[in-house]
Each structure stands twice: as C-alpha cells, then as structure tokens.
Design a protein around this motif. Sequence first.
Motif, PDB file in Angstrom:
ATOM      1  N   LEU A 182       0.831  -1.204   0.000  1.00  0.00           N
ATOM      2  CA  LEU A 182       0.000   0.000   0.000  1.00  0.00           C
ATOM      3  C   LEU A 182       0.865   1.253   0.000  1.00  0.00           C
ATOM      4  O   LEU A 182       0.564   2.226  -0.710  1.00  0.00           O
ATOM      5  CB  LEU A 182      -0.920  -0.021   1.225  1.00  0.00           C
ATOM      6  N   ARG A 183       1.919   1.258   0.761  1.00  0.00           N
ATOM      7  CA  ARG A 183       2.825   2.408   0.782  1.00  0.00           C
ATOM      8  C   ARG A 183       3.427   2.658  -0.598  1.00  0.00           C
ATOM      9  O   ARG A 183       3.545   3.816  -1.038  1.00  0.00           O
ATOM     10  CB  ARG A 183       3.947   2.156   1.792  1.00  0.00           C
ATOM     11  N   GLU A 184       3.843   1.592  -1.263  1.00  0.00           N
ATOM     12  CA  GLU A 184       4.436   1.740  -2.583  1.00  0.00           C
ATOM     13  C   GLU A 184       3.426   2.321  -3.578  1.00  0.00           C
ATOM     14  O   GLU A 184       3.757   3.227  -4.360  1.00  0.00           O
ATOM     15  CB  GLU A 184       4.944   0.386  -3.074  1.00  0.00           C
ATOM     16  N   ARG A 185       2.200   1.809  -3.543  1.00  0.00           N
ATOM     17  CA  ARG A 185       1.165   2.310  -4.447  1.00  0.00           C
ATOM     18  C   ARG A 185       0.834   3.767  -4.153  1.00  0.00           C
ATOM     19  O   ARG A 185       0.682   4.576  -5.078  1.00  0.00           O
ATOM     20  CB  ARG A 185      -0.087   1.451  -4.322  1.00  0.00           C
ATOM     21  N   TRP A 186       0.731   4.098  -2.881  1.00  0.00           N
ATOM     22  CA  TRP A 186       0.419   5.477  -2.498  1.00  0.00           C
ATOM     23  C   TRP A 186       1.527   6.425  -2.924  1.00  0.00           C
ATOM     24  O   TRP A 186       1.264   7.531  -3.420  1.00  0.00           O
ATOM     25  CB  TRP A 186       0.190   5.558  -1.003  1.00  0.00           C
ATOM     26  N   SER A 187       2.759   6.032  -2.736  1.00  0.00           N
ATOM     27  CA  SER A 187       3.880   6.880  -3.105  1.00  0.00           C
ATOM     28  C   SER A 187       3.874   7.166  -4.605  1.00  0.00           C
ATOM     29  O   SER A 187       4.061   8.322  -5.038  1.00  0.00           O
ATOM     30  CB  SER A 187       5.196   6.212  -2.696  1.00  0.00           C
ATOM     31  N   LYS A 188       3.644   6.126  -5.386  1.00  0.00           N
ATOM     32  CA  LYS A 188       3.615   6.297  -6.839  1.00  0.00           C
ATOM     33  C   LYS A 188       2.437   7.152  -7.260  1.00  0.00           C
ATOM     34  O   LYS A 188       2.587   8.089  -8.082  1.00  0.00           O
ATOM     35  CB  LYS A 188       3.545   4.923  -7.510  1.00  0.00           C
ATOM     36  N   GLY A 223      -0.062  14.390  -7.898  1.00  0.00           N
ATOM     37  CA  GLY A 223       0.265  15.696  -7.335  1.00  0.00           C
ATOM     38  C   GLY A 223       0.636  16.719  -8.389  1.00  0.00           C
ATOM     39  O   GLY A 223       0.520  17.940  -8.157  1.00  0.00           O
ATOM     40  N   ARG A 224       1.065  16.257  -9.542  1.00  0.00           N
ATOM     41  CA  ARG A 224       1.445  17.173 -10.622  1.00  0.00           C
ATOM     42  C   ARG A 224       0.240  17.847 -11.257  1.00  0.00           C
ATOM     43  O   ARG A 224       0.394  18.826 -12.003  1.00  0.00           O
ATOM     44  CB  ARG A 224       2.225  16.410 -11.696  1.00  0.00           C
ATOM     45  N   LEU A 225      -0.956  17.318 -11.002  1.00  0.00           N
ATOM     46  CA  LEU A 225      -2.157  17.892 -11.603  1.00  0.00           C
ATOM     47  C   LEU A 225      -2.582  19.189 -10.931  1.00  0.00           C
ATOM     48  O   LEU A 225      -3.402  19.924 -11.472  1.00  0.00           O
ATOM     49  CB  LEU A 225      -3.310  16.881 -11.543  1.00  0.00           C
ATOM     50  N   GLY A 226      -2.041  19.465  -9.774  1.00  0.00           N
ATOM     51  CA  GLY A 226      -2.324  20.730  -9.105  1.00  0.00           C
ATOM     52  C   GLY A 226      -3.744  20.872  -8.582  1.00  0.00           C
ATOM     53  O   GLY A 226      -4.284  21.988  -8.533  1.00  0.00           O
ATOM     54  N   ILE A 227      -4.371  19.781  -8.181  1.00  0.00           N
ATOM     55  CA  ILE A 227      -5.728  19.842  -7.627  1.00  0.00           C
ATOM     56  C   ILE A 227      -5.640  20.322  -6.178  1.00  0.00           C
ATOM     57  O   ILE A 227      -4.951  19.700  -5.362  1.00  0.00           O
ATOM     58  CB  ILE A 227      -6.409  18.467  -7.713  1.00  0.00           C
ATOM     59  N   MET A 273      -3.249  14.733   1.140  1.00  0.00           N
ATOM     60  CA  MET A 273      -2.005  13.953   1.212  1.00  0.00           C
ATOM     61  C   MET A 273      -1.408  13.887   2.619  1.00  0.00           C
ATOM     62  O   MET A 273      -0.993  12.805   3.063  1.00  0.00           O
ATOM     63  CB  MET A 273      -0.999  14.488   0.195  1.00  0.00           C
ATOM     64  N   PRO A 274      -1.333  14.999   3.377  1.00  0.00           N
ATOM     65  CA  PRO A 274      -0.833  14.879   4.761  1.00  0.00           C
ATOM     66  C   PRO A 274      -1.705  13.965   5.627  1.00  0.00           C
ATOM     67  O   PRO A 274      -1.182  13.241   6.481  1.00  0.00           O
ATOM     68  CB  PRO A 274      -0.859  16.322   5.267  1.00  0.00           C
ATOM     69  N   LYS A 275      -3.017  13.973   5.398  1.00  0.00           N
ATOM     70  CA  LYS A 275      -3.909  13.121   6.181  1.00  0.00           C
ATOM     71  C   LYS A 275      -3.677  11.650   5.854  1.00  0.00           C
ATOM     72  O   LYS A 275      -3.661  10.798   6.757  1.00  0.00           O
ATOM     73  CB  LYS A 275      -5.372  13.491   5.909  1.00  0.00           C
ATOM     74  N   ARG A 313      -9.580  15.199 -14.143  1.00  0.00           N
ATOM     75  CA  ARG A 313      -9.518  16.145 -13.041  1.00  0.00           C
ATOM     76  C   ARG A 313     -10.835  16.214 -12.267  1.00  0.00           C
ATOM     77  O   ARG A 313     -10.826  16.267 -11.031  1.00  0.00           O
ATOM     78  CB  ARG A 313      -9.139  17.535 -13.551  1.00  0.00           C
ATOM     79  N   VAL A 314     -11.956  16.248 -12.978  1.00  0.00           N
ATOM     80  CA  VAL A 314     -13.251  16.377 -12.304  1.00  0.00           C
ATOM     81  C   VAL A 314     -13.520  15.154 -11.433  1.00  0.00           C
ATOM     82  O   VAL A 314     -13.893  15.279 -10.251  1.00  0.00           O
ATOM     83  CB  VAL A 314     -14.389  16.575 -13.326  1.00  0.00           C
ATOM     84  N   MET A 315     -13.346  13.969 -12.002  1.00  0.00           N
ATOM     85  CA  MET A 315     -13.581  12.740 -11.251  1.00  0.00           C
ATOM     86  C   MET A 315     -12.582  12.602 -10.100  1.00  0.00           C
ATOM     87  O   MET A 315     -12.948  12.203  -8.992  1.00  0.00           O
ATOM     88  CB  MET A 315     -13.474  11.533 -12.179  1.00  0.00           C
ATOM     89  N   LEU A 316     -11.332  12.934 -10.382  1.00  0.00           N
ATOM     90  CA  LEU A 316     -10.305  12.800  -9.351  1.00  0.00           C
ATOM     91  C   LEU A 316     -10.535  13.774  -8.209  1.00  0.00           C
ATOM     92  O   LEU A 316     -10.367  13.430  -7.042  1.00  0.00           O
ATOM     93  CB  LEU A 316      -8.927  13.031  -9.971  1.00  0.00           C
ATOM     94  N   ASN A 317     -10.939  14.990  -8.553  1.00  0.00           N
ATOM     95  CA  ASN A 317     -11.234  15.984  -7.512  1.00  0.00           C
ATOM     96  C   ASN A 317     -12.395  15.527  -6.639  1.00  0.00           C
ATOM     97  O   ASN A 317     -12.372  15.669  -5.403  1.00  0.00           O
ATOM     98  CB  ASN A 317     -11.561  17.323  -8.169  1.00  0.00           C
ATOM     99  N   ARG A 318     -13.404  14.938  -7.272  1.00  0.00           N
ATOM    100  CA  ARG A 318     -14.583  14.470  -6.527  1.00  0.00           C
ATOM    101  C   ARG A 318     -14.203  13.313  -5.592  1.00  0.00           C
ATOM    102  O   ARG A 318     -14.577  13.302  -4.420  1.00  0.00           O
ATOM    103  CB  ARG A 318     -15.662  14.031  -7.511  1.00  0.00           C
TER     104      ARG A 318
END
Length: 223
Positions: A27-33, A39-43, A50-52, A123-128
């Motif tokens: 899970l850590r590996e998947r989350w890191s990737k 994160g590059r999408l700037g949402i 991410m901190p949570k 972006r829309v789906m990911l933001n939601r």
Amino acid sequence: KDPSGGTAACLQPLAGLNSVRQALERLRERWSKWSEESGRLGIPIFQELMPKFNAALADLATGLDLAQACAYWFGQGRVHAGVFTDLLLSEIRWLPTLASLITERCGELRAMLEVMESSGNRRVMLNRSAKIVNQVLQDLDFVIDEDLQEKAEGWMLRIQQGLRKKAQLQQSTADALRWFQGKHQEKNEAILVAARRALEAVSFLLAAPQLGTSGALSKATEP
C-alpha cells in the motif's frame, strides 16, 4: 480449560499480522507512486488530503509495530503459562481487538486509494473522489492513542520482568549446585549423585529450560 476461549481469541487475530505487514508495504508503494503522479495535476484538495493519508499510514505502521511486539511477548509468556496466566488472560483482552482494527484499517486505506486510482487523470472525477476520501480520513480515529500505548508497553514490561526473574532463579540454582559439589567432593559418590539429581529437578521446576533457546532471555535482559 478457559471457558471464555481467551487464548484462542488472542491467537486468531494475531496470526494475520504478518500478512498485514506485507499488505501495508504494498500500500505504501502504491500510495507513493500515485501521490507523486497525481500531485502534478495541481488539484487544491490534494494539499489537505495527502498529509492526512500519510498520517493514517504512519499511525497504522505504529499500531502494527506495537501489536507485533505484544504478540512476540505473548508467545514468550505462553511458553511459561503456569507463571503468566494472570498476565495472558486477564490483561490481554485489548490485543486481539487492536489486531482486528489494524487489519480493518489497512483494508480501508487500500479501498480509499483504489477509489482515487480508478479516477485516472480526469480532473473532475479525481477531484470528486479525493474530496470524498479526504472527508473519510477526517472522520477516522487513530488506531493508537496514548492510553493504549502505555497499557501495551506496561504489559510487555511485566512479561520481561517475569522472564528475568525466572532466569535469575535458574542461575541461583546452578550456583547452588556448584557450591554443593565443591563442599562435598570427598563424600560418598552415591550421595553426591543423588543430591545433584535432586537439585537438577528443582532447577527444572523453577526455571523453564526454554529460556536458553527461545531468544527471550537475551531480549528480556537487555539494559
């Protein structure tokens, strides 16, 4: 026989902790990737999410470390069940609950990540989906709190102290045998052999021989 099935109840959730450890690493590996790529999408919500998620992973790892340490000393205590019965059955009820909670939390975090991964780069789906996960994380309680950590550490310390006392009894009995042999070297050999066997029997009863091979002694007597 324990009518409540206390020992069996403890062992069943503990048996899965190694699998949870492996799942957590994946899970850590998947989350890191995923967090690096997304994160590059700037949402904007990612700055809160991410901190949570990182804090939830760290809490899970801390809980797993604590549960596996308790499981180790639980195993050492079971080797000497006649001495540690009170510690194992009356004060260990929280451990299977903790182990089950850790397993559930690992599954919850994996499911949250899968929801966000399924949104791809839209972006829309990911933001939601990120907003939904962020709210779920907001409502989650930590696996480990200060009260539970103190309880676990205190319980493990008592096990270690009990093992140390048994090791001291074993050493004292061995010293007594050597003293007896030194004082009575010139006496009848038959009497000496009988006395030695009697003291060896006492040593066997007072100090479990498993201490010499289980690895517990070296851990229990660390400064």
